[in-house]
Design a protein around this motif. Structure first.
Motif, short mmCIF file in Angstrom:
data_model
loop_
_atom_site.label_atom_id
_atom_site.label_comp_id
_atom_site.label_asym_id
_atom_site.label_seq_id
_atom_site.Cartn_x
_atom_site.Cartn_y
_atom_site.Cartn_z
N ALA A 94 29.26 36.28 -3.67
CA ALA A 94 29.33 37.32 -2.66
C ALA A 94 28.06 37.40 -1.83
O ALA A 94 28.07 37.82 -0.69
CB ALA A 94 29.60 38.68 -3.32
N GLN A 118 42.78 40.89 -0.91
CA GLN A 118 42.88 39.97 0.21
C GLN A 118 43.79 38.79 -0.11
O GLN A 118 44.57 38.33 0.73
CB GLN A 118 41.49 39.47 0.60
CG GLN A 118 40.62 40.54 1.25
CD GLN A 118 39.18 40.10 1.42
OE1 GLN A 118 38.71 39.14 0.79
NE2 GLN A 118 38.44 40.79 2.28
N GLN A 119 43.71 38.30 -1.34
CA GLN A 119 44.57 37.18 -1.74
C GLN A 119 46.04 37.59 -1.73
O GLN A 119 46.91 36.84 -1.27
CB GLN A 119 44.16 36.67 -3.12
CG GLN A 119 42.84 35.91 -3.12
CD GLN A 119 42.41 35.52 -4.53
OE1 GLN A 119 42.71 36.20 -5.50
NE2 GLN A 119 41.69 34.42 -4.64
N ARG A 178 38.63 40.95 -3.31
CA ARG A 178 39.11 39.57 -3.24
C ARG A 178 40.57 39.49 -3.68
O ARG A 178 41.39 38.82 -3.04
CB ARG A 178 38.24 38.66 -4.10
CG ARG A 178 38.62 37.19 -4.05
CD ARG A 178 37.66 36.37 -4.90
NE ARG A 178 38.05 34.99 -4.97
CZ ARG A 178 37.73 34.06 -4.07
NH1 ARG A 178 37.01 34.41 -3.02
NH2 ARG A 178 38.11 32.81 -4.21
N GLY A 229 34.11 33.53 -7.46
CA GLY A 229 34.12 34.03 -6.09
C GLY A 229 33.23 35.23 -5.93
O GLY A 229 32.53 35.37 -4.93
#
Length: 245
Positions: free
Chosen positions: A153, A123-124, A120, A149
């Motif tokens: 999942a 990706q951010q 995550r 977050g």
């Protein structure tokens, strides 16, 4: 994500590889038993994530972290998976920018969460462009935002392939019926109540562990294969699962 595992304990190495194989979107680049080999791999291969032990024979895994920082390689994330929990080691690891820290022995659910956090975060970072808003910064740097977050999942109500709500409710009910004083249990304990095979039950137990209802632990038997035990950590959620057939 391209993953390098650096671990000198063969049993823990096998467990890391087995856990990694369960998670979609992860590719094992190499397995290393020492610092020198790990640095050779990092110098030659494209790696996104390092799963790193601290106690590596005569050298410390923190040397790998320091090498990465000297090389200015911020795109390579590091998760420590180690028996080292001394305050000085934790402070050093934090200062060197590890993205997570797992102390052995660890559950698959915690391992999965750590990799979800790393993915995550990557990706951010990759999605950032132009002026970055405070909300984006809070999501990137805020621990609570990342953890929530990761907890999502495995969304409730969306079952993985091969898992049905009726069979999941059956497994959850069988777990609820086990004597609570025994604490942990194995897949074999659920065979009589479910009528399922051991392999099928393991699939459902893994799903419940990924959802945070169970914890998963392991040990190695005489033949060297891991034996998994489970324990209920969210009985209320498990009870709700029993009613979702």
């Amino acid at each position: 994500m391209r993953v390098l595992i650096v671990e000198d304990d063969p049993m823990v190495m096998r467990l890391n590889v087995e856990y990694l194989s369960r998670i979609d979107g992860m590719r094992l680049v190499a397995q290393c038993e020492d610092v020198a080999t790990a640095l050779d791999v990092l110098a030659q291969e494209a790696v996104d994530l390092v799963l790193l032990d601290v106690y590596l024979r005569s050298r410390s895994g923190l040397e790998v972290l320091r090498w990465l920082r000297r090389r200015a390689a911020p795109d390579i994330q590091v998760i420590l998976i180690t028996a080292a929990s001394e305050a000085d080691t934790v402070r050093s690891a934090h200062a060197l920018g590890v993205c997570d820290y797992l102390v052995k022995p660890f559950s698959f659910a915690r391992f999965q969460q750590a990799l979800a956090l790393a993915r995550r975060g990557r990706q951010q970072l990759e999605s950032l462009e132009g002026e970055v808003s405070q909300q984006q910064l809070d999501q990137l740097f805020g621990v609570q935002g990342l953890v929530s977050g990761a907890a999502g999942a495995v969304p409730e109500g969306r079952l993985p392939k091969g898992v049905t709500s009726a069979s999941l409710a059956l497994v959850a009910s069988a777990i609820q019926a086990l004597p609570r004083e025994e604490g942990s249990f194995t897949s074999e304990a659920l065979l009589p109540a479910t009528g399922m095979s051991r392999v099928t039950i393991r699939k459902y137990l893994r799903h419940l562990a990924a959802c945070g209802m169970l914890s998963e632990a392991f040990h190695y038997g005489q033949i060297g294969r891991p034996s998994f035990t489970y324990q209920v950590i969210d009985r209320q959620a498990l009870s709700r699962q029993c009613r979702q057939a």
